[in-house]
Scaffold this active site. Structure first.
Site, short mmCIF file in Angstrom:
data_model
loop_
_atom_site.label_atom_id
_atom_site.label_comp_id
_atom_site.label_asym_id
_atom_site.label_seq_id
_atom_site.Cartn_x
_atom_site.Cartn_y
_atom_site.Cartn_z
N PHE A 147 -1.65 -8.34 4.23
CA PHE A 147 -1.12 -7.07 3.68
C PHE A 147 0.40 -6.95 4.36
O PHE A 147 0.54 -7.26 5.33
CB PHE A 147 -2.02 -5.98 4.14
CG PHE A 147 -2.01 -4.91 3.59
CD1 PHE A 147 -3.12 -4.28 2.86
CD2 PHE A 147 -1.21 -3.81 3.64
CE1 PHE A 147 -2.97 -3.29 2.02
CE2 PHE A 147 -0.95 -2.69 2.98
CZ PHE A 147 -2.23 -2.16 2.32
N ALA A 174 -4.42 -5.97 8.45
CA ALA A 174 -4.59 -5.60 9.91
C ALA A 174 -5.95 -5.56 10.62
O ALA A 174 -6.24 -5.68 11.67
CB ALA A 174 -3.40 -4.61 10.40
N GLU A 204 -8.72 -6.43 9.85
CA GLU A 204 -9.39 -7.78 10.23
C GLU A 204 -9.11 -8.71 11.14
O GLU A 204 -9.70 -9.67 11.38
CB GLU A 204 -9.67 -8.45 8.62
CG GLU A 204 -10.39 -7.90 7.70
CD GLU A 204 -9.95 -6.56 6.94
OE1 GLU A 204 -8.40 -6.66 6.91
OE2 GLU A 204 -10.57 -5.96 6.61
N ILE A 211 2.45 -0.01 7.77
CA ILE A 211 3.26 0.89 7.47
C ILE A 211 2.92 2.40 7.14
O ILE A 211 1.95 2.32 6.62
CB ILE A 211 4.21 0.54 6.45
CG1 ILE A 211 4.77 -0.80 6.95
CG2 ILE A 211 5.55 1.23 6.02
CD1 ILE A 211 5.40 -1.86 5.80
N THR A 237 -0.27 7.84 3.56
CA THR A 237 -1.73 7.91 3.72
C THR A 237 -2.25 7.91 4.81
O THR A 237 -1.45 7.39 6.12
CB THR A 237 -2.63 6.44 3.05
OG1 THR A 237 -3.50 5.99 3.69
CG2 THR A 237 -1.42 5.32 2.96
N HIS A 270 -4.67 6.54 6.20
CA HIS A 270 -5.15 5.10 6.53
C HIS A 270 -4.27 4.43 7.82
O HIS A 270 -4.99 4.03 8.60
CB HIS A 270 -4.69 4.29 5.33
CG HIS A 270 -5.56 3.44 4.76
ND1 HIS A 270 -6.82 4.00 3.83
CD2 HIS A 270 -6.19 2.21 4.77
CE1 HIS A 270 -7.58 3.38 3.45
NE2 HIS A 270 -7.54 1.91 3.88
N PHE A 323 -0.41 -8.68 21.03
CA PHE A 323 -0.28 -7.74 19.91
C PHE A 323 1.13 -7.77 19.17
O PHE A 323 1.82 -7.55 19.76
CB PHE A 323 -0.50 -6.27 20.59
CG PHE A 323 -0.57 -5.19 19.77
CD1 PHE A 323 -1.74 -5.16 18.99
CD2 PHE A 323 0.56 -4.51 19.32
CE1 PHE A 323 -1.74 -3.81 18.04
CE2 PHE A 323 0.69 -3.45 18.45
CZ PHE A 323 -0.74 -3.21 17.69
N1 INI Z 1 -3.52 -3.25 6.06
C1 INI Z 1 -2.30 -3.59 6.99
O1 INI Z 1 -2.22 -4.66 7.40
N2 INI Z 1 -1.38 -2.78 6.92
C2 INI Z 1 -1.16 -1.67 5.98
O2 INI Z 1 -0.20 -0.91 6.23
C3 INI Z 1 -2.57 -1.03 5.52
N3 INI Z 1 -2.48 0.15 4.77
O3 INI Z 1 -1.53 0.83 4.86
O4 INI Z 1 -3.77 0.39 4.01
C4 INI Z 1 -3.50 -2.20 5.48
N4 INI Z 1 -4.94 -1.96 4.74
C5 INI Z 1 -5.56 -2.79 4.59
C6 INI Z 1 -6.58 -2.86 5.67
O5 INI Z 1 -6.03 -3.52 6.90
C7 INI Z 1 -7.98 -3.69 5.32
O6 INI Z 1 -7.62 -4.99 5.05
C8 INI Z 1 -8.83 -3.29 4.44
O7 INI Z 1 -9.00 -1.71 4.49
C9 INI Z 1 -9.98 -4.01 4.14
O8 INI Z 1 -11.10 -3.75 5.27
#
Ligand code: INI
Length: 178
Positions: free
Chosen positions: A22, A56, A58, A82, A86, A88, A113
């Site tokens: 990601f 991140a 995972e 980032i 959201t 999230h 980290f």
């Molecule tokens: N994963 C990231 O590594 N960075 C992000 O900014 C991010 N956002 O913003 O959603 C993100 N989402 C995915 C998440 O880490 C998982 O891979 C996903 O939810 C599946 O479990």
């Protein structure tokens, strides 16, 4: 006073890297500067193992599993969360930082980290840039320092207690015995 310090000589040490796909435009730069940083300190390509994960969120499970194999002197986690618009962001950044800390304690192996948590894309680009903040290179240096200081502390504990703590990766332990 006794001062215990890690060293920058990483020859013969083994490192695992977990990198999130990601925001790959950022994490690919973190990965290349991290590998450069390890190489500059004497780590051989064969002693670096990279595992890619979707995001991140995972990272902690994979970092913990890698660390528990005892094949690595340290594991480095690289990702970019980032904020954007959201909620999230809050969940993922809290979970990944808590998870990495917990994984390191559970596995008894340094887990670094190297996950950027930024408000904007511009900040993430700047922090991953090897010519600016170079967070990938910094993660490599932290991993080397932690791997070497843990070896010193464990060797001392082994001497004092008379039994062996699991110190470092299996491969680097075998090399030290020779
Ligand atoms: N994963 C990231 O590594 N960075 C992000 O900014 C991010 N956002 O913003 O959603 C993100 N989402 C995915 C998440 O880490 C998982 O891979 C996903 O939810 C599946 O479990």
């Amino acid at each position: 006073m006794k001062l215990r310090k890690g060293s920058h000589d990483a020859m013969g040490l083994r490192f695992g890297i977990v990198v999130a796909r990601f925001n790959k435009f950022v994490t690919s730069k973190l990965l290349s500067s991290c590998i450069d940083g390890l190489s500059k300190h004497g780590v051989k390509p064969d002693d670096i193992e990279v595992v890619r994960v979707p995001g991140a969120f995972e990272i902690p499970l994979v970092a913990r599993t890698m660390a528990r194999t005892k094949r690595f002197d340290a594991v480095i986690c690289l990702g970019a969360v980032i904020r954007g618009d959201t909620p999230h962001f809050e969940y993922i950044s809290a979970e990944v930082s808590r998870g990495i800390g917990q994984a390191s304690l559970d596995a008894d192996v340094p887990i670094i980290f190297g996950v950027l948590t930024t408000h904007t894309i511009a900040q993430a680009i700047e922090r991953s840039d090897p010519a600016k903040f170079n967070r990938g290179g910094e993660a490599a240096k932290s991993a080397i320092e932690m791997a070497t200081v843990m070896k010193t502390l464990r060797a001392e504990a082994d001497r004092l207690t008379g039994h062996k703590l699991t110190s470092g990766s299996i491969k680097s332990r075998a090399r030290r015995k020779r």
